[in-house]
Design a protein around this motif. Structure first.
Motif, PDB file in Angstrom:
ATOM      1  N   VAL A 174       0.835  -1.205   0.000  1.00  0.00           N
ATOM      2  CA  VAL A 174       0.000   0.000   0.000  1.00  0.00           C
ATOM      3  C   VAL A 174       0.867   1.251   0.000  1.00  0.00           C
ATOM      4  CG1 VAL A 174      -1.714   1.313   1.324  1.00  0.00           C
ATOM      5  CG2 VAL A 174      -1.900  -1.179   1.175  1.00  0.00           C
ATOM      6  N   ILE A 175       1.927   1.245   0.813  1.00  0.00           N
ATOM      7  CA  ILE A 175       2.816   2.406   0.893  1.00  0.00           C
ATOM      8  C   ILE A 175       3.513   2.633  -0.445  1.00  0.00           C
ATOM      9  CG2 ILE A 175       4.888   3.329   1.999  1.00  0.00           C
ATOM     10  CD1 ILE A 175       4.052   1.844   4.530  1.00  0.00           C
ATOM     11  N   LYS A 176       3.991   1.557  -1.046  1.00  0.00           N
ATOM     12  CA  LYS A 176       4.688   1.679  -2.327  1.00  0.00           C
ATOM     13  C   LYS A 176       3.768   2.247  -3.397  1.00  0.00           C
ATOM     14  CE  LYS A 176       7.377  -1.002  -5.676  1.00  0.00           C
ATOM     15  NZ  LYS A 176       7.943  -2.336  -6.001  1.00  0.00           N
ATOM     16  N   GLU A 177       2.521   1.778  -3.447  1.00  0.00           N
ATOM     17  CA  GLU A 177       1.575   2.285  -4.437  1.00  0.00           C
ATOM     18  C   GLU A 177       1.199   3.740  -4.172  1.00  0.00           C
ATOM     19  OE1 GLU A 177      -1.705  -0.386  -4.350  1.00  0.00           O
ATOM     20  OE2 GLU A 177      -0.649  -2.000  -5.424  1.00  0.00           O
ATOM     21  N   THR A 178       1.202   4.123  -2.882  1.00  0.00           N
ATOM     22  CA  THR A 178       0.827   5.496  -2.523  1.00  0.00           C
ATOM     23  C   THR A 178       1.913   6.501  -2.887  1.00  0.00           C
ATOM     24  OG1 THR A 178      -0.530   4.678  -0.689  1.00  0.00           O
ATOM     25  CG2 THR A 178       0.114   7.010  -0.633  1.00  0.00           C
ATOM     26  N   ILE A 179       3.172   6.188  -2.532  1.00  0.00           N
ATOM     27  CA  ILE A 179       4.254   7.146  -2.778  1.00  0.00           C
ATOM     28  C   ILE A 179       4.886   6.971  -4.151  1.00  0.00           C
ATOM     29  CG2 ILE A 179       4.736   7.266  -0.312  1.00  0.00           C
ATOM     30  CD1 ILE A 179       7.212   5.570  -0.756  1.00  0.00           C
ATOM     31  N   GLY A 180       4.605   5.852  -4.804  1.00  0.00           N
ATOM     32  CA  GLY A 180       5.124   5.630  -6.144  1.00  0.00           C
ATOM     33  C   GLY A 180       6.622   5.434  -6.208  1.00  0.00           C
ATOM     34  N   LYS A 181       7.214   4.949  -5.133  1.00  0.00           N
ATOM     35  CA  LYS A 181       8.655   4.723  -5.085  1.00  0.00           C
ATOM     36  C   LYS A 181       8.956   3.364  -4.483  1.00  0.00           C
ATOM     37  CE  LYS A 181       9.884   9.625  -4.481  1.00  0.00           C
ATOM     38  NZ  LYS A 181      10.579  10.592  -3.592  1.00  0.00           N
ATOM     39  N   ASP A 182      10.109   2.827  -4.856  1.00  0.00           N
ATOM     40  CA  ASP A 182      10.550   1.578  -4.236  1.00  0.00           C
ATOM     41  C   ASP A 182      10.933   1.836  -2.782  1.00  0.00           C
ATOM     42  OD1 ASP A 182      10.191   0.047  -6.511  1.00  0.00           O
ATOM     43  OD2 ASP A 182      12.210   0.479  -7.255  1.00  0.00           O
ATOM     44  N   LEU A 183      10.681   0.860  -1.925  1.00  0.00           N
ATOM     45  CA  LEU A 183      10.965   0.997  -0.503  1.00  0.00           C
ATOM     46  C   LEU A 183      12.368   0.495  -0.177  1.00  0.00           C
ATOM     47  CD1 LEU A 183       7.524  -0.283   0.816  1.00  0.00           C
ATOM     48  CD2 LEU A 183       8.266   2.084   0.573  1.00  0.00           C
ATOM     49  N   PRO A 184      12.984   1.024   0.891  1.00  0.00           N
ATOM     50  CA  PRO A 184      14.333   0.567   1.268  1.00  0.00           C
ATOM     51  C   PRO A 184      14.345  -0.916   1.609  1.00  0.00           C
ATOM     52  CG  PRO A 184      13.698   2.549   2.486  1.00  0.00           C
ATOM     53  CD  PRO A 184      12.468   2.063   1.788  1.00  0.00           C
ATOM     54  N   LYS A 185      15.510  -1.529   1.461  1.00  0.00           N
ATOM     55  CA  LYS A 185      15.658  -2.938   1.802  1.00  0.00           C
ATOM     56  C   LYS A 185      15.393  -3.148   3.285  1.00  0.00           C
ATOM     57  CE  LYS A 185      18.875  -6.827   1.489  1.00  0.00           C
ATOM     58  NZ  LYS A 185      20.250  -7.253   1.123  1.00  0.00           N
ATOM     59  N   GLY A 186      14.599  -4.182   3.592  1.00  0.00           N
ATOM     60  CA  GLY A 186      14.275  -4.476   4.984  1.00  0.00           C
ATOM     61  C   GLY A 186      13.249  -3.536   5.582  1.00  0.00           C
ATOM     62  N   PHE A 187      12.564  -2.761   4.753  1.00  0.00           N
ATOM     63  CA  PHE A 187      11.567  -1.800   5.232  1.00  0.00           C
ATOM     64  C   PHE A 187      10.523  -2.487   6.099  1.00  0.00           C
ATOM     65  CE2 PHE A 187       7.560   0.591   4.469  1.00  0.00           C
ATOM     66  CZ  PHE A 187       7.946   1.802   5.016  1.00  0.00           C
ATOM     67  N   GLN A 188      10.231  -1.888   7.256  1.00  0.00           N
ATOM     68  CA  GLN A 188       9.241  -2.364   8.233  1.00  0.00           C
ATOM     69  C   GLN A 188       9.670  -3.641   8.978  1.00  0.00           C
ATOM     70  OE1 GLN A 188       5.399  -2.466   6.188  1.00  0.00           O
ATOM     71  NE2 GLN A 188       4.932  -0.439   6.990  1.00  0.00           N
ATOM     72  N   SER A 189      10.895  -4.066   8.827  1.00  0.00           N
ATOM     73  CA  SER A 189      11.384  -5.152   9.671  1.00  0.00           C
ATOM     74  C   SER A 189      11.742  -4.577  11.032  1.00  0.00           C
ATOM     75  CB  SER A 189      12.612  -5.809   9.047  1.00  0.00           C
ATOM     76  OG  SER A 189      13.714  -4.904   9.054  1.00  0.00           O
ATOM     77  N   ALA A 190      11.809  -5.433  12.040  1.00  0.00           N
ATOM     78  CA  ALA A 190      12.157  -4.966  13.388  1.00  0.00           C
ATOM     79  C   ALA A 190      13.505  -4.251  13.389  1.00  0.00           C
ATOM     80  CB  ALA A 190      12.181  -6.156  14.356  1.00  0.00           C
ATOM     81  N   GLU A 191      14.443  -4.769  12.599  1.00  0.00           N
ATOM     82  CA  GLU A 191      15.779  -4.168  12.546  1.00  0.00           C
ATOM     83  C   GLU A 191      15.726  -2.768  11.943  1.00  0.00           C
ATOM     84  OE1 GLU A 191      16.006  -8.403  13.148  1.00  0.00           O
ATOM     85  OE2 GLU A 191      14.936  -7.226  11.644  1.00  0.00           O
ATOM     86  N   PHE A 192      14.908  -2.592  10.908  1.00  0.00           N
ATOM     87  CA  PHE A 192      14.746  -1.279  10.272  1.00  0.00           C
ATOM     88  C   PHE A 192      14.084  -0.297  11.234  1.00  0.00           C
ATOM     89  CE2 PHE A 192      12.519   1.856   7.717  1.00  0.00           C
ATOM     90  CZ  PHE A 192      13.399   2.149   6.687  1.00  0.00           C
ATOM     91  N   VAL A 193      13.047  -0.764  11.931  1.00  0.00           N
ATOM     92  CA  VAL A 193      12.328   0.086  12.877  1.00  0.00           C
ATOM     93  C   VAL A 193      13.227   0.486  14.047  1.00  0.00           C
ATOM     94  CG1 VAL A 193      10.324   0.188  14.430  1.00  0.00           C
ATOM     95  CG2 VAL A 193      10.103  -0.914  12.200  1.00  0.00           C
ATOM     96  N   LEU A 194      14.055  -0.455  14.522  1.00  0.00           N
ATOM     97  CA  LEU A 194      15.008  -0.151  15.590  1.00  0.00           C
ATOM     98  C   LEU A 194      16.000   0.919  15.142  1.00  0.00           C
ATOM     99  CD1 LEU A 194      16.352  -0.836  18.370  1.00  0.00           C
ATOM    100  CD2 LEU A 194      17.711  -2.551  17.128  1.00  0.00           C
ATOM    101  N   GLU A 195      16.510   0.772  13.938  1.00  0.00           N
ATOM    102  CA  GLU A 195      17.491   1.722  13.401  1.00  0.00           C
ATOM    103  C   GLU A 195      16.913   3.134  13.313  1.00  0.00           C
ATOM    104  OE1 GLU A 195      20.109   2.338   9.295  1.00  0.00           O
ATOM    105  OE2 GLU A 195      19.175   0.399   9.719  1.00  0.00           O
ATOM    106  N   HIS A 196      15.600   3.225  13.103  1.00  0.00           N
ATOM    107  CA  HIS A 196      14.966   4.536  12.955  1.00  0.00           C
ATOM    108  C   HIS A 196      14.311   5.035  14.247  1.00  0.00           C
ATOM    109  CE1 HIS A 196      15.635   3.481   8.764  1.00  0.00           C
ATOM    110  NE2 HIS A 196      15.465   4.759   8.471  1.00  0.00           N
ATOM    111  N   GLY A 197      14.634   4.385  15.368  1.00  0.00           N
ATOM    112  CA  GLY A 197      14.304   4.942  16.667  1.00  0.00           C
ATOM    113  C   GLY A 197      12.948   4.617  17.247  1.00  0.00           C
ATOM    114  N   PHE A 198      12.228   3.650  16.670  1.00  0.00           N
ATOM    115  CA  PHE A 198      10.901   3.332  17.185  1.00  0.00           C
ATOM    116  C   PHE A 198      10.908   2.168  18.169  1.00  0.00           C
ATOM    117  CE2 PHE A 198       9.886   5.828  13.491  1.00  0.00           C
ATOM    118  CZ  PHE A 198       8.762   6.529  13.860  1.00  0.00           C
ATOM    119  N   LEU A 199      12.053   1.507  18.317  1.00  0.00           N
ATOM    120  CA  LEU A 199      12.185   0.402  19.267  1.00  0.00           C
ATOM    121  C   LEU A 199      13.359   0.676  20.197  1.00  0.00           C
ATOM    122  CD1 LEU A 199      11.782  -2.763  16.983  1.00  0.00           C
ATOM    123  CD2 LEU A 199      10.105  -1.888  18.609  1.00  0.00           C
TER     124      LEU A 199
END
Length: 299
Positions: A234-259
């Protein structure tokens, strides 16, 4: 020499005499494709012995891992959903819930209980993805709210184990109301200085992520868990761009400060014990103990 050469040709074993490997004896990891016995896989707490991929498990397994000797008292175990909207999709909602209960042995998508974890009292709410995708309906919100009330009354830490596809469409607005209700209950828990740890497991999405799953004093996750609000497609179709590798994985979320940190399931019980010990709420006797007066400053 007939002892090493088949003399008769075309020998077939009758179907009723054929022996096949029974189902459920072997586990094949969906990540690294390694094969091991189910007994060994369960002994390793449903994680791959080779790559440590964490399989999805439910409340039965989490309670067994966390509660001492798998001994606990379940709260509101017979609470079930009504049908306030007379909802019908491919089948009426009451028929869907009845069929899901028969299939899973669960009453709804969350179970709540209290007991001891390494000798320490704790109240736990754990979601089950097997029940309509772990969707959050009125029963889920009410059971979590009552579990928080129990933690406040018994003055125990509260652990929420989330695993959900989001709000339950069959209950529409009644489902969305649970976001506000559970968040308000957690605010009361915080006022009483009782610790709340939120464990996000695979997957944690939708309204659950937007409410109680991200409100912990500590937000932690299992390795590789999918964590997000809307799905990647849904996000990819909305923004029209490819998402980063590992997007929305726990490791990605941790790296961006949400865990706060990621914890291996095999270390979960001890890490939680240490965390709750550090956040241990003061007892009424300790609250009543007068604090030492600060020394007066020299003039």
């Amino acid at each position: 020499m007939p002892w090493f050469k088949r003399v008769e040709k075309g020998i077939h074993t009758p179907t009723e005499e054929k022996k096949e490997t029974p189902d459920g004896l072997w586990y094949k990891c969906p990540s690294c494709k390694a094969v091991t016995s189910m007994a060994e896989h369960r002994k390793n707490l449903n994680t791959c012995v080779k790559c440590n991929h964490h399989d999805r498990i439910g409340s039965k397994e989490y309670f067994s891992i966390l509660f001492d000797d798998n001994t606990f008292v379940e709260l509101d175990e017979n609470m079930t959903s009504g049908d306030p909207l007379n909802f019908v999709d491919s089948q009426p909602y009451p028929q869907r819930t009845a069929a899901t209960q028969r299939k899973t042995g669960l009453k709804d998508a969350v179970r709540t209980a209290y007991g001891k974890m390494n000798g320490q009292d704790v109240t736990i709410a754990c979601m089950d993805f097997a029940y309509i995708g772990g969707s959050m309906g009125s029963v889920v919100g009410e059971k979590i709210a009552r579990a928080i009330d129990h933690a406040r009354k018994a003055r125990t830490p509260f652990l929420m184990i989330s695993k959900s596809g989001g709000a339950r469409m069959m209950e529409a607005g009644f489902s969305l109301m649970q976001m506000a209700k559970t968040s308000a209950k957690l605010a009361l828990l915080a006022e009483e200085k009782l610790p709340y740890v939120s464990l996000l497991t695979d997957p944690t999405t939708g309204g659950v992520t937007a409410s109680y799953a991200m409100l912990g004093d500590f937000n932690i996750a299992e390795p590789g868990a999918l964590i997000g609000f809307a799905g990647p497609r849904v996000i990819k179709e909305t923004i029209g761009k490819d998402l980063p590798k590992g997007f929305q994985s726990a490791e990605f979320v941790l790296e961006h400060g949400f865990l706060d940190f990621i914890v291996d399931r095999k270390e979960l019980k001890q890490r939680l014990t240490d965390l709750f010990g550090m956040l241990r709420p003061a007892t009424p006797a300790e609250d009543a103990t007068p604090k030492a007066a600060k020394p007066a400053k020299a003039s």
